[in-house]
Design an enzyme around this catalytic site. Sequence first.
Site, PDB file in Angstrom:
ATOM      1  N   TYR A  25       0.801  -1.227   0.000  1.00 54.69           N
ATOM      2  CA  TYR A  25       0.000   0.000   0.000  1.00 54.69           C
ATOM      3  C   TYR A  25       0.837   1.281   0.000  1.00 54.69           C
ATOM      4  O   TYR A  25       0.278   2.371  -0.045  1.00 54.69           O
ATOM      5  CB  TYR A  25      -0.950  -0.008   1.207  1.00 54.69           C
ATOM      6  N   HIS A  84      -9.198   1.236  -5.663  1.00 54.59           N
ATOM      7  CA  HIS A  84      -8.287   0.508  -4.772  1.00 54.59           C
ATOM      8  C   HIS A  84      -6.870   0.965  -5.046  1.00 54.59           C
ATOM      9  O   HIS A  84      -6.512   1.222  -6.203  1.00 54.59           O
ATOM     10  CB  HIS A  84      -8.375  -0.999  -5.010  1.00 54.59           C
TER      11      HIS A  84
END
Length: 143
Positions: free
Chosen positions: A22, A98
Amino acid sequence: MKVLFLNGPNLNLLGQRQPEIYGTTTLADIEAATRTHAGDRAEVEFRQSNLEGELVNWIQEAAEEAAAVVLNAAGYTHTSVAIRDAITATTVPVIEIHLSNIHAREEFRHESLLASECAGQICGFGKQSYLLGLDAALSIKNT
Ligand code: DQA
């Protein structure tokens, strides 16, 4: 016009959570970058919740306050019929985003219960997914 960014569970941990997937950018950093990217093209509001029902409430209320929703439902993407139903019910366009490419990860992440109810899906571009989400929201509203 206002674009509402809704963020689901564990996204409050961005920056420290699995940085190899991430990145090291926090949600606050992403919010600041999104605001800069928007400039005077849109008002940007960010919210984050770890609670499914709170996300459902925000989607239900979105029609009264925003022109579009950009949604990173995080883990609920793959499990939540309730969030899917809220997206189906709302008149506001919802764009699914996302950070990671969910289609290139574990098999359980390949399915989104939300995608078919959304205007479209953006994934795999890290924090850029948020900026692209904003651009998508603007292009939907301006075309
Ligand atoms: C995520 C992908 C989801 O599968 C995961 O559960 C998340 C984050 C992303 O932004 O890449 O929490 O939505």
